[in-house]
Design an enzyme around this catalytic site. Structure first.
Site: not given
Ligand code: ADP
Ligand code: MG
Length: 394
Positions: A37, A348, A195, A371
């Site tokens: 950063r 992230g 989710k 965010g």
């Molecule tokens: P970002 O931070 O890039 O926005 P998220 O925080 O929404 O991404 O999601 C990342 C997490 O989702 C990772 O820790 C990954 O292990 C988990 N993940 C991905 N696919 C699955 C799955 N099929 N079942 C459970 N967890 C999952």
């Molecule tokens: Mg995340």
């Protein structure tokens, strides 16, 4: 989105106030462990210095209590690192809101942690006016806090004689606008992660815009449920099935699609030692957990990505932290890296995947604002950008 840009201004002899994002991670002794950063903030500061401006830079660091500067709150280590990168000493100024400090043209000072000032978080007008009075030109270069209306990100932009976007902020606005509002088609979005509930607004907003919406991870599991598939013990949100169905309906009504996995990688547990099996999506048994998309699905999605005009990526499509379940995400990363399309990525865990598969140099734009990036994808107006837009004509 129309905002004034720093690089369009002549700041010779002017007093410039730059709100940067220098919120770097530190170890327990206060040493900076990662300085991306700070490095990213250099171009705007250097531009002003080269033009002979008197430059004030500030940033938040951590989550201090307003009204005091605790030992963990000080930007002192940042001042040292900034000085090394700019190859010029950077003085740190405490208690700066009411002025009373000198800066010469061609000099840069760092103003102590702006979140230590009373009224910063609540966007206090009096505080914003005092800060605006310190400068001739206000520059916002902190995209990562653009979704927050605070005194240094929002209020000051209303009262400073001139308010503009710095080079980093400007590049970020340009990249995101190009991807979402003037995309070369087809526009393909990849939304993965755990989710649906945390990304529902993003899914709905993108469903109105994109040509293909690739879902992965736990999100895809919920979509598979909505499509009537059995998913065993996989992570999913049955209460979100209707929402998933809605997203598919929006896409269908536009002649667009949500391609669902045809094969998956399953195991009975999420662990480094888990035994992974590749199976057709219709063969998932009650004790299986779907932890990645299978090779056939990956190949199909990689083909969509290869033919995209624009790619937006947020969220891994599997549990990429473990090698057995990393194949899908690796394939997506590689397809993005090899694609001719303009690509943007953020989030992230997405950034962790980009680092892991070493494709940072091949992504069109990697968003620095976690965010803020997600809120932009949700179609929300970011207050700090709106404040700059309001000052475009002045
Ligand atoms: P970002 O931070 O890039 O926005 P998220 O925080 O929404 O991404 O999601 C990342 C997490 O989702 C990772 O820790 C990954 O292990 C988990 N993940 C991905 N696919 C699955 C799955 N099929 N079942 C459970 N967890 C999952
Ligand atoms: Mg995340």
């Amino acid at each position: 989105m129309k905002v004034k840009k720093l690089t369009d201004l002549d700041v010779r002899g002017k007093k410039v106030f730059i709100r940067a994002d220098l919120n770097v991670p530190q170890d327990e002794a206060g040493n900076i462990t990662e300085d991306t950063r700070i490095r990213a903030s250099i171009p705007s500061i250097q531009y002003c210095l080269d033009q002979g401006a008197a430059v004030m830079v500030t940033s938040h660091l951590g989550r201090p209590t307003e009204g005091v500067v605790g030992p963990d709150d000080t930007l002192a280590p940042v001042a040292v690192r900034l000085g090394q990168l700019l190859k010029t000493p950077v003085r740190l100024i405490a208690d700066w809101v009411d002025g009373g400090f000198e800066i010469k043209p061609g000099e840069v000072v760092l103003l102590e942690n702006c979140r230590c000032n009373k009224g910063e978080k609540k966007d206090n007008e009096e505080l914003a006016k005092k800060m605006a009075a310190l400068c001739d030109v206000y520059v916002n270069d902190a995209f990562g806090t653009a979704h927050r209306a605070e005194a240094t990100t929002h209020g000051i932009a209303r009262f400073a004689p001139v308010a503009c976007a710095g080079m980093l902020m400007g590049a970020e606005i340009d990249a995101l606008t190009k991807a979402l509002y003037q995309p070369a088609r087809p526009l393909v979005a990849i939304v993965g992660g755990a989710k649906v509930s945390t990304k529902l607004t993003i899914l709905k907003t993108l469903a109105e815009k994109v040509d293909q919406l690739i879902v992965g991870g736990g999100i895809a599991n919920t979509f598979l449920l909505a499509a009537g598939k059995r998913i065993g013990e996989s992570l999913a949100e049955p209460e979100m099935v209707r929402e998933a169905q809605q997203v598919m309906d929006i896409m269908k009504s536009r002649g667009a699609e949500v391609p669902l996995p045809v094969d998956v990688v399953v195991a009975d547990e999420v662990s480094a030692l888990a035994r992974a099996n590749r199976i057709p999506v219709d063969d998932v048994s009650p004790h299986d957990r779907i932890l990645d998309i299978g090779p056939k699905s990956s190949a199909k999605l990689a083909d969509l990505i290869a033919h995209a005009g624009t790619i937006v990526w947020n969220g891994p499509v599997g549990v990429f932290e473990h090698a057995q379940f990393a194949g899908g995400t690796k394939m997506m990363a590689s397809a993005i890296a090899h694609s001719e399309a303009f690509s943007i990525a953020g989030g992230g865990d997405t950034l962790a995947a980009i680092a892991k598969f070493d494709i940072a140099g091949d992504v069109g734009y990697i968003s620095t604002g976690g965010g803020a990036f997600l809120e932009f994808l949700e179609g929300k107006t970011l207050p700090a950008i709106a404040a700059l837009e309001a000052r475009f004509q002045d």
